[in-house]
Each structure stands twice: as structure tokens, then as C-alpha cells.
Design a protein around this motif. Structure first.
Motif, short mmCIF file in Angstrom:
data_model
loop_
_atom_site.label_atom_id
_atom_site.label_comp_id
_atom_site.label_asym_id
_atom_site.label_seq_id
_atom_site.Cartn_x
_atom_site.Cartn_y
_atom_site.Cartn_z
N THR A 1 0.84 -1.19 0.00
CA THR A 1 0.00 0.00 0.00
C THR A 1 0.87 1.25 0.00
OG1 THR A 1 -1.65 -1.19 1.33
CG2 THR A 1 -1.86 1.22 1.20
N PHE A 2 0.58 2.17 -0.90
CA PHE A 2 1.26 3.46 -0.90
C PHE A 2 0.28 4.52 -0.39
CE2 PHE A 2 4.53 1.47 -3.20
CZ PHE A 2 5.60 2.33 -3.37
N ARG A 3 0.76 5.39 0.45
CA ARG A 3 -0.01 6.54 0.91
C ARG A 3 0.52 7.76 0.15
NH1 ARG A 3 0.72 10.37 4.76
NH2 ARG A 3 -1.12 11.31 5.71
N PHE B 1 1.61 4.67 -11.19
CA PHE B 1 0.53 3.85 -10.64
C PHE B 1 -0.61 3.70 -11.64
CE2 PHE B 1 1.86 5.52 -6.23
CZ PHE B 1 2.65 4.40 -5.99
N ASP B 2 -0.97 4.80 -12.29
CA ASP B 2 -2.05 4.76 -13.26
C ASP B 2 -1.70 3.81 -14.41
OD1 ASP B 2 -3.50 6.57 -11.77
OD2 ASP B 2 -2.86 8.31 -12.96
N GLY B 3 -0.47 3.91 -14.88
CA GLY B 3 -0.04 3.08 -16.00
C GLY B 3 -0.02 1.60 -15.66
N GLU B 4 0.21 1.30 -14.39
CA GLU B 4 0.26 -0.10 -13.96
C GLU B 4 -1.09 -0.62 -13.49
OE1 GLU B 4 2.98 -2.17 -14.08
OE2 GLU B 4 3.92 -0.54 -15.21
N GLY B 5 -2.11 0.24 -13.54
CA GLY B 5 -3.45 -0.20 -13.17
C GLY B 5 -3.72 -0.30 -11.68
N TRP B 6 -2.96 0.46 -10.88
CA TRP B 6 -3.18 0.42 -9.44
C TRP B 6 -4.50 1.10 -9.08
CZ3 TRP B 6 1.07 0.42 -5.32
CH2 TRP B 6 2.15 -0.38 -5.73
N SER B 7 -5.18 0.57 -8.07
CA SER B 7 -6.42 1.17 -7.60
C SER B 7 -6.11 2.38 -6.71
CB SER B 7 -7.25 0.16 -6.81
OG SER B 7 -6.54 -0.28 -5.66
N ARG B 8 -7.06 3.29 -6.65
CA ARG B 8 -6.97 4.46 -5.78
C ARG B 8 -8.18 4.41 -4.84
NH1 ARG B 8 -6.15 10.86 -7.17
NH2 ARG B 8 -7.20 11.70 -5.32
N PHE B 9 -7.97 4.62 -3.54
CA PHE B 9 -9.08 4.51 -2.60
C PHE B 9 -8.81 5.34 -1.34
CE2 PHE B 9 -6.00 1.29 -1.64
CZ PHE B 9 -6.01 1.11 -0.26
N ASP B 10 -9.88 5.53 -0.57
CA ASP B 10 -9.83 6.23 0.72
C ASP B 10 -9.17 7.60 0.63
OD1 ASP B 10 -11.17 4.12 1.78
OD2 ASP B 10 -9.52 3.37 3.00
N THR C 1 -10.34 23.72 8.68
CA THR C 1 -10.34 23.90 7.23
C THR C 1 -9.31 22.96 6.60
OG1 THR C 1 -8.72 25.70 7.37
CG2 THR C 1 -11.06 26.31 7.37
N GLU C 2 -9.52 22.66 5.34
CA GLU C 2 -8.64 21.73 4.64
C GLU C 2 -7.27 22.33 4.40
OE1 GLU C 2 -8.35 19.63 0.22
OE2 GLU C 2 -10.34 20.09 1.06
N VAL C 3 -6.23 21.53 4.65
CA VAL C 3 -4.85 21.92 4.35
C VAL C 3 -4.38 21.20 3.07
CG1 VAL C 3 -2.47 22.05 5.19
CG2 VAL C 3 -4.38 22.20 6.82
N TYR C 4 -4.59 19.90 3.01
CA TYR C 4 -4.25 19.14 1.81
C TYR C 4 -4.96 17.79 1.88
CZ TYR C 4 -0.82 16.69 4.81
OH TYR C 4 -0.20 15.97 5.81
N ARG C 5 -4.83 17.03 0.79
CA ARG C 5 -5.45 15.71 0.71
C ARG C 5 -4.40 14.64 0.42
NH1 ARG C 5 -11.57 15.84 -1.44
NH2 ARG C 5 -12.18 17.84 -0.54
N TYR C 6 -4.75 13.42 0.78
CA TYR C 6 -3.93 12.27 0.40
C TYR C 6 -4.86 11.11 0.09
CZ TYR C 6 -4.68 10.57 5.21
OH TYR C 6 -5.26 10.14 6.38
N HIS C 7 -4.31 10.06 -0.49
CA HIS C 7 -5.09 8.87 -0.79
C HIS C 7 -4.16 7.67 -0.79
CE1 HIS C 7 -3.63 10.29 -4.75
NE2 HIS C 7 -3.47 9.00 -4.99
N TYR C 8 -4.74 6.49 -0.99
CA TYR C 8 -3.97 5.26 -0.98
C TYR C 8 -4.02 4.60 -2.36
CZ TYR C 8 -3.90 5.70 4.10
OH TYR C 8 -3.70 6.15 5.38
N ARG C 9 -2.95 3.85 -2.67
CA ARG C 9 -2.88 3.09 -3.92
C ARG C 9 -2.44 1.67 -3.63
NH1 ARG C 9 -2.96 6.86 -8.44
NH2 ARG C 9 -3.34 4.92 -9.61
N ARG C 10 -3.03 0.73 -4.37
CA ARG C 10 -2.61 -0.68 -4.27
C ARG C 10 -2.56 -1.27 -5.67
NH1 ARG C 10 -6.23 -2.65 0.90
NH2 ARG C 10 -4.77 -1.98 2.53
#
Length: 255
Positions: free
Chosen positions: A79-81, A94-103, A242-251
Motif C-alpha cells: 500500500t502506498f499513501r 501507478f495509473d499506468g500499472e493499473g493500481w487502484s486508488r481509494f480512501d 479547514t482543509e490543508v491538503y489531501r492524500y489517498h492510498y494506492r494498491r
């Protein structure tokens, strides 16, 4: 308008605070990729690769494979954060390798001078880690098998830590952890028991924790919340976060 370099400096500050506040059992480095693994708890924050430099994108395929072997040895899915520190090249890979993005998640902050804590209840944090862990697991409806792992994580936190729980008799209603780290007060594991939500328990407990932290010198509160958690977002925004930034996970595919 915030300059991009100032934005990244802010991201680095909160990312570092998050590592200190929620320590993984094992930490490895591959360049500026921080590999965090924890056998006793499955939380993604404690079991993920965290890239910290947008320019550190050499030999991605080989390094991902090395990280994967570490995760396999722990029985964890690779899992990458991905925060703004990871940069676009890694996301494109990640996109090129077809990794999912979630949370998808938000990091939010608030100056404590603006916090509505004057009327908050003065609450003394729990000293008994075992009592807090029992309350937290019950409030979250979490499996009792996580007891040892959560206890170990809390015991490993180096900054001053406040363990807060709201109870009705022997029944826990809400719980959270407040980590006072310099001028920062981080809120973690915020939860209200199912069936007790929308009754103000979470708001009262958050304000009590922020009052505790402000009295000890904290100047800025911060927290992390999933973007899909609309009730929590509504609460935090109503408090002034208030929002500072966002992150997500990849698998990887199939993980």
C-alpha cells in the motif's frame, strides 16, 4: 495565494507530526520513501509506503518490488499513501500499472485561538491505557484482537498524549486521542458509539481535548478524516477546521 513551496512545507510539517503521533512498529527507508509496517495493527497509516520527495522517482519498478517483499513478509498488502509530497510522476506510474486508488482523505487544521473551548468541559485524560483501549475498541465496534496492537502503538507515542473517553456509567460513548507535539495538537481515533451519534458527544469530547492541549501550549489543532465521511466533515467544519491538503492510498491490481 499560498506559494507552492509554502504549501509543501506545511504538508511536510503535518506528515512528520503524523509519523510521531502514530508510530509504526518498523520503519525502513528507500531513498525518501518511508516504509512503515506494524504487525500488531492493520491500519493503513501504519502499513504503507510514504514518498516524501516529488523528485525521488528513480527506479520506481525496482523499488516498488523491494517494498512489496517487505509487505509480504508482514502479511500486509502493498500500500502506498500518496500525499502532495509524492508528485505526479509516481501517480502516473501507478495509473499506468493499473493500481487502484481509494480512501481519499483530508488533513484539516485550525488555529486554537479560534477554538470554541471556553465553555468546554475540563476533562482529565485517562491514565490507564488498558481502560482507554477497551473504551476505544467498544466505541468503534472493533475486534478485541486489536487490543495488544493498539496498546503498543499508544505506549510508543513520544509526544505528550491525552487519552479521552466520554462515558455513561460503565458504557463508553465516545473516545479520541490528542497528541500534543510542540505547538501542534493532533486528534486521532475520533469515534462515537453507534446509536449515540448526532447527540453532541463527539463535539464535546473534541472541545475538551482541544482545551486540554491549548492550556499546555498548543497553538494549532489538526486531524485526518476520510473525504467520504460527511458527518465527521460537517462536525469539523462547524468547529472551525479547514482543509490543508489531501492524500489517498494506492494498491496494485488484485491486492
Amino acid at each position: 495565494m499560498i506559494h507552492p513551496s509554502e504549501q509543501l512545507a506545511s504538508v511536510r510539517r503535518f506528515e512528520a507530526a503524523g509519523f510521531r503521533a502514530w508510530p509504526a512498529a518498523a520503519v525502513h527507508y528507500d531513498g525518501t520513501w518511508v516504509i512503515r509496517l506494524t504487525a500488531g495493527h492493520p491500519a493503513k497509516r501504519l502499513n504503507s509506503v510514504n514518498p516524501l520527495d516529488r523528485g525521488d522517482v528513480a527506479s520506481i519498478t525496482e523499488r516498488v518490488a523491494r517494498a512489496g517483499r517487505r509487505f509480504e513478509s508482514y502479511g500486509r498488502p502493498l500500500t502506498f499513501r500518496v500525499s502532495p509530497l509524492a508528485g505526479p510522476e509516481l501517480s502516473a506510474w501507478f495509473d499506468g500499472e493499473g493500481w487502484s486508488r481509494f480512501d481519499d482523505s483530508l488533513v484539516m487544521s485550525m488555529p486554537l485561538v479560534e477554538a470554541q473551548v471556553d465553555e468546554a468541559i475540563d476533562q482529565i485524560p485517562l491514565k490507564d491505557i488498558g481502560r482507554f483501549v477497551s473504551a476505544s475498541l467498544e466505541v468503534q465496534g472493533a475486534d478485541a484482537s486489536l487490543r495488544a496492537g493498539l496498546s503498543e502503538i499508544i505506549g510508543a507515542i513520544q509526544p505528550q498524549t491525552g487519552l479521552f473517553a466520554m462515558e455513561r456509567g460503565n458504557e463508553p460513548l465516545a473516545s479520541l486521542i490528542c497528541v500534543h507535539d510542540g505547538d501542534l495538537a493532533g486528534l486521532f481515533e475520533i469515534a462515537t458509539r453507534a446509536g449515540e451519534r448526532r447527540q453532541g458527544h463527539g463535539r464535546k469530547l473534541v472541545l475538551s481535548a482541544l482545551k486540554w492541549a491549548r492550556l499546555r501550549g498548543a497553538r494549532q489543532a489538526w486531524l485526518q478524516v476520510e473525504a467520504a465521511n460527511e458527518p465527521a466533515l460537517a462536525l469539523y467544519r462547524s468547529l472551525g477546521f479547514t482543509e490543508v491538503y489531501r492524500y489517498h492510498y494506492r494498491r496494485p491490481p488484485g491486492a
